[in-house]
Motif scaffolding. Structure first.
Motif, mmCIF file in Angstrom:
data_model
loop_
_atom_site.group_PDB
_atom_site.id
_atom_site.type_symbol
_atom_site.label_atom_id
_atom_site.label_comp_id
_atom_site.label_asym_id
_atom_site.label_seq_id
_atom_site.Cartn_x
_atom_site.Cartn_y
_atom_site.Cartn_z
ATOM 1 N N PHE A 186 0.861 -1.181 0.000
ATOM 2 C CA PHE A 186 0.000 0.000 0.000
ATOM 3 C C PHE A 186 0.903 1.238 0.000
ATOM 4 O O PHE A 186 1.915 1.274 0.709
ATOM 5 C CB PHE A 186 -0.901 0.035 1.236
ATOM 6 N N VAL A 187 0.524 2.245 -0.765
ATOM 7 C CA VAL A 187 1.285 3.501 -0.813
ATOM 8 C C VAL A 187 0.313 4.653 -0.565
ATOM 9 O O VAL A 187 -0.624 4.855 -1.343
ATOM 10 C CB VAL A 187 2.006 3.689 -2.158
ATOM 11 N N ALA A 188 0.526 5.377 0.525
ATOM 12 C CA ALA A 188 -0.359 6.482 0.894
ATOM 13 C C ALA A 188 0.349 7.820 0.696
ATOM 14 O O ALA A 188 1.572 7.933 0.845
ATOM 15 C CB ALA A 188 -0.816 6.345 2.345
ATOM 16 N N ARG A 189 -0.433 8.825 0.376
ATOM 17 C CA ARG A 189 0.055 10.205 0.317
ATOM 18 C C ARG A 189 -0.269 10.876 1.650
ATOM 19 O O ARG A 189 -1.351 10.656 2.209
ATOM 20 C CB ARG A 189 -0.633 10.927 -0.832
ATOM 21 N N HIS A 190 0.656 11.652 2.166
ATOM 22 C CA HIS A 190 0.426 12.315 3.455
ATOM 23 C C HIS A 190 -0.812 13.214 3.413
ATOM 24 O O HIS A 190 -1.274 13.623 2.336
ATOM 25 C CB HIS A 190 1.651 13.122 3.875
ATOM 26 N N GLY A 191 -1.337 13.543 4.577
ATOM 27 C CA GLY A 191 -2.494 14.422 4.668
ATOM 28 C C GLY A 191 -2.167 15.857 4.267
ATOM 29 O O GLY A 191 -1.003 16.224 4.036
ATOM 30 N N ARG A 192 -3.181 16.679 4.227
ATOM 31 C CA ARG A 192 -3.036 18.050 3.734
ATOM 32 C C ARG A 192 -2.174 18.906 4.659
ATOM 33 O O ARG A 192 -2.141 18.705 5.873
ATOM 34 C CB ARG A 192 -4.415 18.703 3.587
ATOM 35 N N THR A 193 -1.484 19.868 4.073
ATOM 36 C CA THR A 193 -0.725 20.878 4.804
ATOM 37 C C THR A 193 -1.211 22.252 4.343
ATOM 38 O O THR A 193 -1.954 22.370 3.362
ATOM 39 C CB THR A 193 0.785 20.765 4.531
ATOM 40 N N VAL A 194 -0.750 23.295 5.024
ATOM 41 C CA VAL A 194 -1.128 24.648 4.592
ATOM 42 C C VAL A 194 -0.594 24.938 3.197
ATOM 43 O O VAL A 194 -1.211 25.703 2.435
ATOM 44 C CB VAL A 194 -0.640 25.716 5.588
ATOM 45 N N LEU A 195 0.533 24.332 2.829
ATOM 46 C CA LEU A 195 1.069 24.556 1.479
ATOM 47 C C LEU A 195 0.230 23.850 0.424
ATOM 48 O O LEU A 195 0.076 24.362 -0.685
ATOM 49 C CB LEU A 195 2.535 24.103 1.407
ATOM 50 N N ASN A 196 -0.330 22.669 0.755
ATOM 51 C CA ASN A 196 -1.299 22.051 -0.154
ATOM 52 C C ASN A 196 -2.491 22.976 -0.356
ATOM 53 O O ASN A 196 -2.930 23.224 -1.487
ATOM 54 C CB ASN A 196 -1.813 20.724 0.406
ATOM 55 N N ALA A 197 -3.022 23.470 0.760
ATOM 56 C CA ALA A 197 -4.219 24.313 0.703
ATOM 57 C C ALA A 197 -3.974 25.592 -0.078
ATOM 58 O O ALA A 197 -4.884 26.100 -0.751
ATOM 59 C CB ALA A 197 -4.685 24.641 2.125
ATOM 60 N N ASP A 198 -2.743 26.120 -0.022
ATOM 61 C CA ASP A 198 -2.406 27.358 -0.728
ATOM 62 C C ASP A 198 -1.867 27.103 -2.129
ATOM 63 O O ASP A 198 -1.408 28.035 -2.798
ATOM 64 C CB ASP A 198 -1.368 28.154 0.074
ATOM 65 N N ASN A 199 -1.899 25.829 -2.580
ATOM 66 C CA ASN A 199 -1.429 25.449 -3.915
ATOM 67 C C ASN A 199 0.027 25.853 -4.127
ATOM 68 O O ASN A 199 0.395 26.466 -5.128
ATOM 69 C CB ASN A 199 -2.310 26.062 -5.007
ATOM 70 N N CYS A 200 0.853 25.489 -3.143
ATOM 71 C CA CYS A 200 2.289 25.771 -3.213
ATOM 72 C C CYS A 200 3.067 24.459 -3.273
ATOM 73 O O CYS A 200 2.600 23.414 -2.815
ATOM 74 C CB CYS A 200 2.741 26.554 -1.986
ATOM 75 N N PHE A 201 4.276 24.526 -3.829
ATOM 76 C CA PHE A 201 5.185 23.389 -3.793
ATOM 77 C C PHE A 201 5.600 23.125 -2.344
ATOM 78 O O PHE A 201 5.893 24.058 -1.605
ATOM 79 C CB PHE A 201 6.438 23.665 -4.625
ATOM 80 N N ARG A 202 5.633 21.850 -1.953
ATOM 81 C CA ARG A 202 6.140 21.499 -0.635
ATOM 82 C C ARG A 202 7.630 21.203 -0.710
ATOM 83 O O ARG A 202 8.421 21.792 -0.001
ATOM 84 C CB ARG A 202 5.393 20.290 -0.056
ATOM 85 N N GLY A 203 8.017 20.247 -1.559
ATOM 86 C CA GLY A 203 9.417 19.952 -1.788
ATOM 87 C C GLY A 203 10.187 19.681 -0.515
ATOM 88 O O GLY A 203 9.817 18.849 0.309
ATOM 89 N N LYS A 204 11.291 20.429 -0.334
ATOM 90 C CA LYS A 204 12.171 20.184 0.812
ATOM 91 C C LYS A 204 11.650 20.788 2.113
ATOM 92 O O LYS A 204 12.188 20.504 3.188
ATOM 93 C CB LYS A 204 13.563 20.751 0.519
ATOM 94 N N ASN A 205 10.608 21.618 2.050
ATOM 95 C CA ASN A 205 10.084 22.237 3.277
ATOM 96 C C ASN A 205 9.521 21.176 4.215
ATOM 97 O O ASN A 205 8.842 20.243 3.788
ATOM 98 C CB ASN A 205 8.990 23.253 2.942
ATOM 99 N N ASN A 206 9.788 21.338 5.500
ATOM 100 C CA ASN A 206 9.328 20.364 6.494
ATOM 101 C C ASN A 206 8.050 20.871 7.167
ATOM 102 O O ASN A 206 7.982 21.008 8.391
ATOM 103 C CB ASN A 206 10.419 20.102 7.528
ATOM 104 N N VAL A 207 7.049 21.135 6.358
ATOM 105 C CA VAL A 207 5.796 21.717 6.827
ATOM 106 C C VAL A 207 4.934 20.637 7.499
ATOM 107 O O VAL A 207 4.867 19.500 7.016
ATOM 108 C CB VAL A 207 5.041 22.380 5.651
ATOM 109 N N PRO A 208 4.259 20.942 8.621
ATOM 110 C CA PRO A 208 3.428 19.942 9.298
ATOM 111 C C PRO A 208 2.041 19.827 8.659
ATOM 112 O O PRO A 208 1.651 20.637 7.812
ATOM 113 C CB PRO A 208 3.316 20.495 10.721
ATOM 114 N N LEU A 209 1.308 18.829 9.090
ATOM 115 C CA LEU A 209 -0.094 18.700 8.710
ATOM 116 C C LEU A 209 -0.898 19.860 9.276
ATOM 117 O O LEU A 209 -0.617 20.355 10.370
ATOM 118 C CB LEU A 209 -0.679 17.389 9.241
#
Length: 217
Positions: free
Chosen positions: A17-40
Motif C-alpha cells: 500500500f502507498v499512501a500520500r500524506h495528509g493536507r498541509t497549509v502549502l497544499n491548501a495554498d497550492n504551493c510546492f512542498r518539496g524540501k520544506n518540512n511543513v506539518p499537517l
C-alpha cells in the motif's frame, strides 16, 4: 456518528500500500512542498485519521514513511489503532524542488519544473534531478516490496505526491496511474505475473488538458 470509510480493493493479491500524506497549509495554498518540512494542518490530521479508518480490518505488516514531519505524522496516526511500528527514511522524501519549495504553483513555475522533469538529468536549482530522485526512491520501494514478501503481509508506505507519481511510473509506466489526493492510498498488486498499481482510496486525476504529470510536490 460518521459512517464507515468505504473500501475499494483490487480483486488481486496486494503486495504494497502507498499512501500520500495528509493536507498541509502549502497544499491548501497550492504551493510546492518539496524540501520544506511543513506539518499537517487540521484537515491533514483528519486525513490521517481517515486513513486509520480505511485500514480497519485490513492486515498490514508495518509502515515505512518519509522522515518529513507531514508524512511521519500521517504514518503515526494511521498506524496507531494497530500499534504498528513506523520506520522513517529520508529515501522517501518528496522530489526536492529546491528554490521552488514554498512557492505558488503558477503556470510559469509548473512549466519550469516540468522542463526539469522532461530533462531528467538536469538538477533543479537548490534541489535534485529526477534521476537523482528516482535513484533513491525506487530502491526504497523495492525494499518495501521485499519486506512485504518476507513477512507475508503488505506493508504501508507513506510518502508524498511525487512518490505516488513514481509508483505509477515504476509499475505502470504511467505517472497518472496511481494518483491520489492528500490522505489517499494506492495499491501495488500482482496482475498476470507483473506488478501494477492503482488508486483505491481518494483517487485523483491530472489537471484538465494535461497529458503529462510531473513529479511536482
Amino acid at each position: 456518528m460518521a459512517g464507515k470509510t468505504e473500501k475499494v480493493m483490487p480483486d488481486r493479491p496486494i503486495c504494497l500500500f502507498v499512501a500520500r500524506h495528509g493536507r498541509t497549509v502549502l497544499n491548501a495554498d497550492n504551493c510546492f512542498r518539496g524540501k520544506n518540512n511543513v506539518p499537517l494542518d487540521d484537515q491533514g490530521h483528519r486525513d490521517a485519521h481517515k486513513l486509520a479508518d480505511y485500514f480497519e480490518g485490513i492486515q498490514i505488516g508495518g509502515i515505512i514513511c518519509s522522515d518529513k514531519i507531514r508524512a511521519h505524522d500521517t504514518a503515526r496516526v494511521s498506524g496507531e489503532p494497530k500499534a504498528l511500528a513506523v520506520h522513517p527514511t529520508p529515501s522517501l522524501q518528496a522530489l526536492n524542488v529546491g528554490d521552488f519549495s514554498g512557492q505558488k504553483k503558477t503556470p510559469e513555475n509548473v512549466a519550469a519544473i516540468q522542463s526539469y522533469v522532461d530533462n531528467p538529468s538536469r538538477v533543479i536549482p537548490g534541489g535534485e534531478s529526477l534521476e537523482q530522485f528516482q535513484s533513491r526512491v525506487r530502491p526504497a520501494l523495492a525494499e518495501a516490496l521485499k519486506i512485504s514478501d518476507q513477512t507475508g503481509l503488505p506493508w504501508l508506505v507513506v510518502g508524498h505526491s511525487s512518490i505516488v507519481h513514481e509508483v505509477g511510473s515504476m509499475f505502470n509506466n504511467d505517472h497518472h496511474a496511481a494518483l491520489v489526493k492528500p490522505g489517499g492510498v494506492a495499491a501495488v498488486y500482482i496482475e498476470d505475473g507483473h506488478l501494477a498499481s492503482e488508486p483505491i482510496f481518494k483517487p485523483d486525476v491530472p489537471p484538465q488538458g494535461s497529458n503529462r504529470a510531473s513529479h511536482v510536490s
